[in-house]
Design an enzyme around this catalytic site. Structure first.
Site, PDB file in Angstrom:
ATOM      1  N   GLY B  17       0.851  -1.190   0.000  1.00  0.00           N
ATOM      2  CA  GLY B  17       0.000   0.000   0.000  1.00  0.00           C
ATOM      3  C   GLY B  17       0.885   1.238   0.000  1.00  0.00           C
ATOM      4  O   GLY B  17       2.088   1.167  -0.296  1.00  0.00           O
ATOM      5  N   ALA B  19       2.147   3.052   2.432  1.00  0.00           N
ATOM      6  CA  ALA B  19       3.264   3.047   3.374  1.00  0.00           C
ATOM      7  C   ALA B  19       4.367   2.106   2.898  1.00  0.00           C
ATOM      8  O   ALA B  19       5.550   2.467   2.880  1.00  0.00           O
ATOM      9  CB  ALA B  19       2.768   2.620   4.765  1.00  0.00           C
ATOM     10  N   PHE B 121     -10.980  20.308   5.676  1.00  0.00           N
ATOM     11  CA  PHE B 121     -11.349  19.022   6.249  1.00  0.00           C
ATOM     12  C   PHE B 121     -11.662  19.244   7.718  1.00  0.00           C
ATOM     13  O   PHE B 121     -11.356  20.294   8.279  1.00  0.00           O
ATOM     14  CB  PHE B 121     -10.170  18.042   6.105  1.00  0.00           C
ATOM     15  CG  PHE B 121     -10.435  16.881   5.176  1.00  0.00           C
ATOM     16  CD1 PHE B 121     -10.889  17.089   3.888  1.00  0.00           C
ATOM     17  CD2 PHE B 121     -10.203  15.574   5.594  1.00  0.00           C
ATOM     18  CE1 PHE B 121     -11.112  16.015   3.033  1.00  0.00           C
ATOM     19  CE2 PHE B 121     -10.429  14.490   4.747  1.00  0.00           C
ATOM     20  CZ  PHE B 121     -10.885  14.715   3.472  1.00  0.00           C
ATOM     21  N   GLN B 243     -11.773   4.378  14.741  1.00  0.00           N
ATOM     22  CA  GLN B 243     -12.525   5.517  14.231  1.00  0.00           C
ATOM     23  C   GLN B 243     -13.755   5.054  13.467  1.00  0.00           C
ATOM     24  O   GLN B 243     -13.663   4.210  12.577  1.00  0.00           O
ATOM     25  CB  GLN B 243     -11.638   6.329  13.290  1.00  0.00           C
ATOM     26  CG  GLN B 243     -12.357   7.520  12.686  1.00  0.00           C
ATOM     27  CD  GLN B 243     -11.374   8.514  12.091  1.00  0.00           C
ATOM     28  OE1 GLN B 243     -10.891   8.329  10.988  1.00  0.00           O
ATOM     29  NE2 GLN B 243     -11.065   9.552  12.835  1.00  0.00           N
ATOM     30  N   GLU B 258     -15.136  12.905   3.804  1.00  0.00           N
ATOM     31  CA  GLU B 258     -15.330  14.109   4.604  1.00  0.00           C
ATOM     32  C   GLU B 258     -15.192  15.355   3.730  1.00  0.00           C
ATOM     33  O   GLU B 258     -15.718  16.425   4.048  1.00  0.00           O
ATOM     34  CB  GLU B 258     -14.248  14.120   5.689  1.00  0.00           C
ATOM     35  CG  GLU B 258     -14.322  15.226   6.677  1.00  0.00           C
ATOM     36  CD  GLU B 258     -13.387  14.934   7.850  1.00  0.00           C
ATOM     37  OE1 GLU B 258     -13.609  13.932   8.552  1.00  0.00           O
ATOM     38  OE2 GLU B 258     -12.432  15.695   8.042  1.00  0.00           O
ATOM     39  N   HIS B 356     -13.953   2.620  10.351  1.00  0.00           N
ATOM     40  CA  HIS B 356     -13.162   3.180   9.261  1.00  0.00           C
ATOM     41  C   HIS B 356     -11.659   3.029   9.432  1.00  0.00           C
ATOM     42  O   HIS B 356     -10.941   2.742   8.484  1.00  0.00           O
ATOM     43  CB  HIS B 356     -13.507   4.669   9.163  1.00  0.00           C
ATOM     44  CG  HIS B 356     -12.834   5.408   8.061  1.00  0.00           C
ATOM     45  ND1 HIS B 356     -12.999   5.058   6.741  1.00  0.00           N
ATOM     46  CD2 HIS B 356     -12.009   6.483   8.060  1.00  0.00           C
ATOM     47  CE1 HIS B 356     -12.295   5.891   5.973  1.00  0.00           C
ATOM     48  NE2 HIS B 356     -11.675   6.758   6.752  1.00  0.00           N
ATOM     49  N   ARG B 401      -8.060  10.097  14.736  1.00  0.00           N
ATOM     50  CA  ARG B 401      -7.284  10.585  13.603  1.00  0.00           C
ATOM     51  C   ARG B 401      -8.037  11.695  12.876  1.00  0.00           C
ATOM     52  O   ARG B 401      -9.246  11.606  12.681  1.00  0.00           O
ATOM     53  CB  ARG B 401      -7.027   9.445  12.615  1.00  0.00           C
ATOM     54  CG  ARG B 401      -6.405   9.897  11.322  1.00  0.00           C
ATOM     55  CD  ARG B 401      -6.070   8.745  10.417  1.00  0.00           C
ATOM     56  NE  ARG B 401      -7.211   8.138   9.761  1.00  0.00           N
ATOM     57  CZ  ARG B 401      -7.695   8.538   8.582  1.00  0.00           C
ATOM     58  NH1 ARG B 401      -7.162   9.551   7.944  1.00  0.00           N
ATOM     59  NH2 ARG B 401      -8.729   7.919   8.041  1.00  0.00           N
TER      60      ARG B 401
HETATM   61  C1  LIG Z   1     -12.708   4.412   2.060  1.00  0.00           C
HETATM   62  C2  LIG Z   1     -11.531   5.041   2.720  1.00  0.00           C
HETATM   63  C3  LIG Z   1     -11.162   6.334   2.408  1.00  0.00           C
HETATM   64  C4  LIG Z   1     -10.056   6.924   3.004  1.00  0.00           C
HETATM   65  N1  LIG Z   1      -9.723   8.211   2.672  1.00  0.00           N
HETATM   66  C5  LIG Z   1      -8.624   8.768   3.248  1.00  0.00           C
HETATM   67  C6  LIG Z   1      -8.230  10.091   2.898  1.00  0.00           C
HETATM   68  O1  LIG Z   1      -8.858  10.756   2.083  1.00  0.00           O
HETATM   69  N2  LIG Z   1      -7.132  10.604   3.490  1.00  0.00           N
HETATM   70  C7  LIG Z   1      -6.398   9.884   4.377  1.00  0.00           C
HETATM   71  O2  LIG Z   1      -5.394  10.402   4.849  1.00  0.00           O
HETATM   72  N3  LIG Z   1      -6.744   8.628   4.719  1.00  0.00           N
HETATM   73  C8  LIG Z   1      -7.840   8.056   4.171  1.00  0.00           C
HETATM   74  N4  LIG Z   1      -8.187   6.781   4.526  1.00  0.00           N
HETATM   75  C9  LIG Z   1      -7.282   5.989   5.354  1.00  0.00           C
HETATM   76  C10 LIG Z   1      -6.134   5.492   4.526  1.00  0.00           C
HETATM   77  O3  LIG Z   1      -6.553   5.261   3.214  1.00  0.00           O
HETATM   78  C11 LIG Z   1      -5.534   4.201   5.056  1.00  0.00           C
HETATM   79  O4  LIG Z   1      -5.293   4.327   6.400  1.00  0.00           O
HETATM   80  C12 LIG Z   1      -4.229   3.921   4.355  1.00  0.00           C
HETATM   81  O5  LIG Z   1      -4.408   3.890   2.976  1.00  0.00           O
HETATM   82  C13 LIG Z   1      -3.557   2.642   4.811  1.00  0.00           C
HETATM   83  O6  LIG Z   1      -2.389   2.471   4.033  1.00  0.00           O
HETATM   84  P1  LIG Z   1      -1.314   1.357   4.344  1.00  0.00           P
HETATM   85  O7  LIG Z   1      -0.211   1.539   3.358  1.00  0.00           O
HETATM   86  O8  LIG Z   1      -0.973   1.378   5.772  1.00  0.00           O
HETATM   87  O9  LIG Z   1      -2.068  -0.004   4.078  1.00  0.00           O
HETATM   88  P2  LIG Z   1      -2.902  -0.541   2.827  1.00  0.00           P
HETATM   89  O10 LIG Z   1      -3.024   0.404   1.727  1.00  0.00           O
HETATM   90  O11 LIG Z   1      -4.145  -1.118   3.397  1.00  0.00           O
HETATM   91  O12 LIG Z   1      -1.986  -1.704   2.287  1.00  0.00           O
HETATM   92  C14 LIG Z   1      -1.763  -2.876   3.007  1.00  0.00           C
HETATM   93  C15 LIG Z   1      -0.878  -3.746   2.179  1.00  0.00           C
HETATM   94  O13 LIG Z   1      -0.469  -4.859   2.943  1.00  0.00           O
HETATM   95  C16 LIG Z   1      -0.615  -6.031   2.195  1.00  0.00           C
HETATM   96  N5  LIG Z   1      -0.823  -7.119   3.133  1.00  0.00           N
HETATM   97  C17 LIG Z   1      -1.651  -7.145   4.204  1.00  0.00           C
HETATM   98  N6  LIG Z   1      -1.543  -8.320   4.839  1.00  0.00           N
HETATM   99  C18 LIG Z   1      -0.631  -9.049   4.160  1.00  0.00           C
HETATM  100  C19 LIG Z   1      -0.087 -10.349   4.325  1.00  0.00           C
HETATM  101  N7  LIG Z   1      -0.472 -11.147   5.310  1.00  0.00           N
HETATM  102  N8  LIG Z   1       0.834 -10.782   3.442  1.00  0.00           N
HETATM  103  C20 LIG Z   1       1.228  -9.994   2.413  1.00  0.00           C
HETATM  104  N9  LIG Z   1       0.739  -8.753   2.220  1.00  0.00           N
HETATM  105  C21 LIG Z   1      -0.167  -8.295   3.084  1.00  0.00           C
HETATM  106  C22 LIG Z   1      -1.746  -5.767   1.255  1.00  0.00           C
HETATM  107  O14 LIG Z   1      -1.641  -6.577   0.109  1.00  0.00           O
HETATM  108  C23 LIG Z   1      -1.512  -4.302   0.926  1.00  0.00           C
HETATM  109  O15 LIG Z   1      -0.606  -4.192  -0.130  1.00  0.00           O
HETATM  110  C24 LIG Z   1      -9.307   6.200   3.945  1.00  0.00           C
HETATM  111  C25 LIG Z   1      -9.685   4.905   4.269  1.00  0.00           C
HETATM  112  C26 LIG Z   1     -10.811   4.339   3.701  1.00  0.00           C
HETATM  113  C27 LIG Z   1     -11.248   2.998   4.161  1.00  0.00           C
END
Ligand SMILES: Cc1cc2nc3c(=O)[nH]c(=O)nc-3n(C[C@H](O)[C@H](O)[C@H](O)COP(=O)(O)OP(=O)(O)OC[C@H]3O[C@@H](n4cnc5c(N)ncnc54)[C@H](O)[C@@H]3O)c2cc1C
Ligand code: SF4
Ligand code: SF4
Ligand code: FES
Lengths: 234, 590
Positions: B17, B19, B121, B243, B258, B356, B401
């Site tokens: 994702g 991060a 926001f 949240q 939002e 969320h 958050r």
């Molecule tokens: C609908 C929605 C809208 C949002 N809008 C906003 C916004 O406008 N602004 C904002 O700041 N935040 C927003 N958020 C929050 C934000 O999008 C998320 O918190 C953020 O994208 C999480 O990113 P991440 O990189 O931590 O994880 P993710 O993007 O969830 O990625 C997780 C990764 O881990 C991998 N993974 C997980 N488990 C395993 C495993 N066991 N083995 C191998 N791979 C694995 C997955 O394949 C994926 O690639 C929103 C959230 C939602 C639900």
């Protein structure tokens, strides 16, 4: 009762693909096709398909639904079911890994070929590169692609030449960077596309436009690239 | 199981994702042998769903904007249990991280001056809460997450990052010293299981919203990182803090951003009243998310909900006009039509607070290094183990958050961990190899599942779990209800541990993955439940009927849940930013 036909194939246990027939009770609700698949899988966990966002933005669940490619999660039964029949098959033209899961490597390879990343030969400024709203508007209808492959796997030219014709999705992304005011690699990009196959295998049949779940228009983008290539040839 | 194949890297990032890919980019550029393992193709990660934007003081909307104002808002939003050193770091480094995304090609919306477009926001202010509403959230229409995630994938492609797409990490491998030395992972296409060895293992596995029956989160948000970490014996922090987003589409759970309220939309009850004016006279619909969500639930409970069952409220948007809606919120228009069958240019959208975001997670410092507590209660770094993004709790979000702060968290701390690991690798990291029995330990859960006979159906158990969480640990909580929930979970544990995998085939066996995910969902749910019951106060998203006040005397601290004894300890919050004065706790009014 809805008659659901599912394409099934497990390489470990099946000699060849077969069709599973399921009687499904939607309880009168206008479910999404993905909901139906999920509920069937709850009963029969062996059914394999991809899904993630369930809201049409991640591009995981492109499948062929009643003969038309689309995303299962945003295709409502009311939109697709006629005569109580729901036929779900994998996206056509790509090798099947299992059931509704296809091997997307050829699709991704073509995407990579267009170097889908911004190239700019000058050093970036301390803040963002400026871009006017008008310049930015040129990216609308291009950047939103979710790489679901619905378009390329409905394109006869891609079926025949998946290794040499970039296909609608890749070309749409190619144009997304050609159209970006911040990209300076236009010439290199075009020269890499200038052969009989990469772009010119498109015959404007527009299958791609008809199926894109995001309402994008690859044919139009291909037309723009074609024009740029022709202008360049003069 | 005999011995399995080992593949080795300098750094392994679990999660593709926002991060994970930001961390990967940093490491790939450094030339160290880096791999990303992700259970879905990277652009299908949940970050793609983020809509509204990424909050950051780039001073486009307001040339006088200041990251310290953003910091103030974030500290206040966190209800004072966000770590001020981490928030300071995020808000001050943020602009650089956002400009990098733009330079990489991210298609932000633009202002007339050609700068990045920023929208208002919730919880945003100018001049430390004194200067009115700010507009600080940088947006690419309402598809910011999509734009960000695709750009990062493209950037990684340009830098030749190695991706293991559709590989599923099952468990952590620890060596004799308790250091993390990689993970066990399954290649989903072939079913092969391998030991992925690494000198730095970064978890970027995202959230776990699927512990609730109704959630804005993708199906894949099953808390795998937290599950694996707890099973390895490491603690989680502030995991009771979930949240609930005010505007999930009623019935479907799908989010509308939002940003809708940022652009001028507002909530109404069945009488057509703009009720947020009563609850938050200044910020109104742009108060903190926890505040708005609670107000909505109160309206519904007091009989002013909408629809035949009075179980939701309405988000009014039509007054913004078709032009604004179609240019700034095109995705929302699509989602509303698909999932609520309403055209927001004409009718309001039915919405309800929906699970969320997971504020808690694996505790880390600003370098992404995972932490535990030693016997004396001091922070102790877990060698080899890092966490970034939603799975981590660094903590910049505390008890609540702010919108747009997650995407910023991803890129700022993804980058920070990459930088830190790059230097650490350069200095040389020496770790003992895992022994055969260490690897076997990491394989034990998978082995057990692969040999399971009998046991219950995974889908049914998952539903039961989600309903318990929904009914007992929702927006409002109290001891009696939570204790009932904890009892139900205790009963569920052995049933889930013994769930059946009837299909033992190898090729793309999603049943195996879903069974493994269910274990992780359970770990997250149990930690949430026990910690929520323990925190006897109301703070941020954690609202209790039986302890309605914030209790700074006893609870101005992080909770730290340990998996072994299932006890909840307290960990100090950081109140020592490096370049600004401490923001002392005060009453949180909007
Ligand atoms: C609908 C929605 C809208 C949002 N809008 C906003 C916004 O406008 N602004 C904002 O700041 N935040 C927003 N958020 C929050 C934000 O999008 C998320 O918190 C953020 O994208 C999480 O990113 P991440 O990189 O931590 O994880 P993710 O993007 O969830 O990625 C997780 C990764 O881990 C991998 N993974 C997980 N488990 C395993 C495993 N066991 N083995 C191998 N791979 C694995 C997955 O394949 C994926 O690639 C929103 C959230 C939602 C639900
Ligand atoms: S218009 Fe071109 S790209 Fe689209 S389906 Fe037809 S041949 Fe394929
Ligand atoms: S252009 Fe449309 S159909 Fe083709 S991959 Fe992109 S989103 Fe899918
Ligand atoms: S599940 Fe993401 S597009 Fe359908």
């Amino acid at each position: 009762m809805l008659q659901v036909s599912l394409y099934r194939y497990n390489p470990e246990t099946d000699q060849e693909p077969w069709t599973q027939e399921v009687e499904f009770d939607s309880g009168g609700k206008d479910l999404m096709v993905l909901d139906v698949m999920e509920q069937i899988k709850a009963q029969d966990p062996t059914l394999a398909f991809r899904r993630s966002c369930r809201e049409g933005v991640c591009g995981s669940d492109g499948v062929n639904i009643n003969g038309k490619n689309g995303l299962a999660c945003i295709t409502a039964l009311s939109e697709t079911v006629r005569d109580n029949k729901l036929v779900i098959r994998p996206l056509p033209g790509l090798p099947v890994v299992r059931d509704l899961v296809v091997d997307m490597s050829m699709f991704y390879d073509q995407y990579e070929k267009v170097e889908p990343y911004l190239q700019n030969s000058s050093a970036p400024p301390a803040i963002e590169r400026l871009q006017s709203p008008e310049e930015r508007a040129k990216l609308d209808g291009l950047y939103e692609c979710i790489l679901c492959a619905c378009c390329s796997t409905s394109c006869p030219s891609f079926w025949w030449n998946p290794d040499r014709f970039i296909g609608p999705a890749g070309l749409l992304q190619s144009y997304r960077f050609l159209a970006d005011s911040r990209d300076t690699a236009t010439e290199q990009r075009l020269s890499k596309l200038d052969d009989p196959y990469s772009v010119f295998r498109c015959h404007g049949i527009q299958n791609c436009v008809g199926v894109c779940p995001k309402g994008l228009n690859p044919t139009k983008a291909i037309g723009h690239i074609r024009n740029l290539l022709l202008e360049r040839a003069i | 199981m005999g011995s399995i194949r080992t593949i080795s890297f300098d750094g392994v990032i679990v999660g593709g994702g926002g991060a994970g890919m930001r961390a990967a980019l940093q490491l790939a550029q450094s030339g160290f042998k880096t791999a990303v393992i992700t259970k879905v193709f990277p652009t299908r990660s949940h970050t793609v769903s983020a809509q509204g934007g990424i909050t950051c003081a780039i001073a486009s909307d307001d040339p006088n904007d200041d990251w310290r104002w953003h910091m103030y808002d974030t500290v206040k939003g966190s209800d004072y249990i966000g770590d001020q050193d981490a928030i300071e770091y995020m808000c001050s480094v943020g602009p650089e991280a956002v400009y990098e995304l733009e330079h990489m090609g991210m298609p932000f919306s633009r202002t007339e001056e050609g700068r990045i477009y920023q929208r208002p926001f919730g919880g945003q202010s100018k001049n430390f809460g004194e200067g009115g509403q700010a507009a600080r959230t940088c947006a690419a229409a309402d598809r910011t997450g999509h734009a960000l995630l695709h750009t990062l994938y493209q950037g990684n492609m340009k830098n030749n990052t190695v991706f293991f797409n559709e590989w599923y990490a099952t468990d952590i491998v620890k060596n004799a010293d308790g250091a993390v030395v990689g993970v066990i992972a399954i290649c989903m296409e072939t079913g092969e299981t391998v030991y992925v060895k690494s000198r730095a293992t970064v978890f970027a596995t995202g959230g776990a919203g699927r512990i609730y029956a109704s959630t804005t989160n993708a199906h894949i948000n099953t808390g795998d990182g937290v599950g694996m970490s707890l099973r390895a014996g490491f603690p989680v922090q502030d995991i009771e803090m979930w949240q609930f987003h005010p505007t999930g589409i009623h019935g479907a759970g799908v989010l509308v951003t939002e940003g809708c309220r940022g652009e001028g939309g507002y909530l109404i009850n069945k009488d057509g009243e703009r009720f947020m004016e009563r609850y938050a006279p200044n910020a109104k619909d742009l108060a903190g998310r926890d505040v708005v969500a609670r107000s909505m639930v109160k309206e519904i409970l007091e009989g002013r909900g909408c629809g035949p069952d009075g179980d939701h409220v309405l988000l009014k948007l039509d007054h913004l006009g078709e032009d604004v809606l179609l240019s700034r919120l095109p995705g929302i228009c699509e989602l509303s039509e698909t999932f609520a069958h309403v055209d927001p240019t004409k009718e309001p959208v039915p919405v309800v607070p929906t699970c969320h975001y997971m504020m808690g997670g694996i505790p880390t410092n600003v370098n992404g290094q995972a932490l535990t507590l030693d016997a004396q209660g001091n922070d102790q770094i877990i060698p080899g183990f890092y966490a970034v993004g939603e799975v981590a709790c660094v903590s910049v979000h505390g008890a609540n958050r702010l919108g747009g702060n997650s995407l910023l968290d991803l890129v700022v701390f993804g980058r920070a961990s990459g930088l830190f690991i790059e230097n650490a690798l350069r200095d040389g990291i020496v770790m003992r190899d895992a022994s055969d029995s260490d690897i076997e330990q990491g394989m034990s859960r998978l082995d057990k599942l692969n040999n399971s006979t009998g046991g219950e159906n995974v889908a049914g158990l998952k539903k039961e779990l989600q309903n318990i969480m929904q009914n007992h640990f929702g927006v409002f909580r109290n001891a009696e209800f939570m204790q009932q929930g904890i009892e139900k979970l205790a009963e569920l544990r052995s049933r889930i541990d013994n769930a059946e995998l009837s299909d033992k085939s190898q090729a793309y066996n999603t049943a195996r993955i879903e069974a493994l995910e269910l274990h992780n969902l359970f770990e997250v749910a149990e930690a949430t439940a026990i910690t929520a019951e323990e925190r006897k106060e109301s703070r941020g998203a954690h609202a209790r009927d039986d302890y309605q006040e914030r209790d700074d005397e006893n609870w101005l601290c992080h909770s730290l849940y340990s998996p072994g004894d299932k006890q909840v300890a307290k960990r100090a919050v950081n109140f020592e930013p490096k370049t600004v004065d401490t923001f002392a706790p005060k009453a949180r009014v909007y």
